[in-house]
Scaffold this motif. Structure first.
Motif, PDB file in Angstrom:
ATOM      1  N   SER A 159       0.841  -1.196   0.000  1.00 37.20           N
ATOM      2  CA  SER A 159       0.000   0.000   0.000  1.00 37.20           C
ATOM      3  C   SER A 159       0.872   1.241   0.000  1.00 37.20           C
ATOM      4  O   SER A 159       2.027   1.204   0.425  1.00 37.20           O
ATOM      5  N   VAL A 160       0.313   2.351  -0.433  1.00 36.43           N
ATOM      6  CA  VAL A 160       1.055   3.607  -0.384  1.00 36.43           C
ATOM      7  C   VAL A 160       0.730   4.394   0.888  1.00 36.43           C
ATOM      8  O   VAL A 160       1.434   5.342   1.222  1.00 36.43           O
ATOM      9  N   GLY A 161      -0.311   3.997   1.587  1.00 36.05           N
ATOM     10  CA  GLY A 161      -0.668   4.724   2.795  1.00 36.05           C
ATOM     11  C   GLY A 161      -1.778   4.066   3.556  1.00 36.05           C
ATOM     12  O   GLY A 161      -2.250   2.985   3.198  1.00 36.05           O
ATOM     13  N   LEU A 162      -2.202   4.750   4.626  1.00 31.06           N
ATOM     14  CA  LEU A 162      -3.260   4.221   5.485  1.00 31.06           C
ATOM     15  C   LEU A 162      -3.833   5.336   6.332  1.00 31.06           C
ATOM     16  O   LEU A 162      -3.270   6.431   6.393  1.00 31.06           O
ATOM     17  N   GLU A 163      -4.955   5.048   6.952  1.00 35.86           N
ATOM     18  CA  GLU A 163      -5.558   5.990   7.887  1.00 35.86           C
ATOM     19  C   GLU A 163      -5.682   5.304   9.237  1.00 35.86           C
ATOM     20  O   GLU A 163      -6.203   4.194   9.329  1.00 35.86           O
ATOM     21  N   LEU A 164      -5.176   5.965  10.263  1.00 36.28           N
ATOM     22  CA  LEU A 164      -5.195   5.439  11.621  1.00 36.28           C
ATOM     23  C   LEU A 164      -6.350   6.064  12.392  1.00 36.28           C
ATOM     24  O   LEU A 164      -6.552   7.286  12.344  1.00 36.28           O
ATOM     25  N   LEU A 165      -7.069   5.231  13.119  1.00 31.95           N
ATOM     26  CA  LEU A 165      -8.185   5.711  13.933  1.00 31.95           C
ATOM     27  C   LEU A 165      -7.662   6.326  15.229  1.00 31.95           C
ATOM     28  O   LEU A 165      -6.607   5.918  15.727  1.00 31.95           O
TER      29      LEU A 165
END
Length: 170
Positions: free
Chosen positions: A96-102
């Motif tokens: 993946s190139v990125g992510l979102e953290l909760l």
């Protein structure tokens, strides 16, 4: 207008290399009051980002790799590693190139290659007093145990990455 050229990132990575924390960020937003907080962050291999979460001011954090390879390490409430998500610009299958953290996720980010940099986005405004809640079970940045803890995390990340990539080195 901001231009994010190769020279921009080379300079940012160079600044990170000589900084005490082995990382360097540059805000793109002009004010902590802006609705969108955006920044570039060069993170060196030796940079320890103490595990934390953003629960006091509950806002998600989006991380996009611009250069290099990272591991986002997600922890349980007691500090057990629950998940490691790899992201970056390296040539790995299914990376993946990125992510979102909760906001409630205990996490840290570990750079796995030299010259790594990422783009971070978080909803504003930004309140430095509520920005991070540090994990009580992890060493503080700058403590005598921090480097050993980072080395253990990096070794675990490398092991999992090698297992998931069929033994390919990076």
């Amino acid at each position: 207008m901001d231009i994010f050229s190769s020279k921009y990132f080379t300079t940012l990575v160079s600044e990170a290399r000589i900084s005490d924390r082995k990382r360097q960020h540059r805000n793109i937003h002009r004010s902590l009051d802006e609705k969108s907080q955006r920044l570039m962050n060069a993170i060196g291999l030796e940079s320890y980002i103490a595990p934390h979460r953003h629960f006091l001011d509950p806002k998600s954090e989006c991380l996009i790799a611009v250069r290099g390879l990272f591991a986002a390490v997600i922890f349980s409430e007691n500090g057990t590693v629950e998940k490691i998500e790899f992201f970056g610009t390296e040539k790995f299958t299914n990376l993946s190139v990125g992510l979102e953290l909760l906001p409630e996720e205990w996490h840290t980010v570990v750079a796995l290659t030299h010259g790594s940099a990422l783009f971070e986005v978080k909803e504003g405004p930004f309140d430095p007093k509520k920005a991070k809640e540090f994990a009580p079970w992890a060493p503080s940045e700058g403590s005598t145990d921090a480097q050993d803890y980072l080395d253990q995390l990096r070794a675990l990340c490398k092991q999992r990455l090698l297992n998931s990539s069929g033994g390919r080195t990076f």
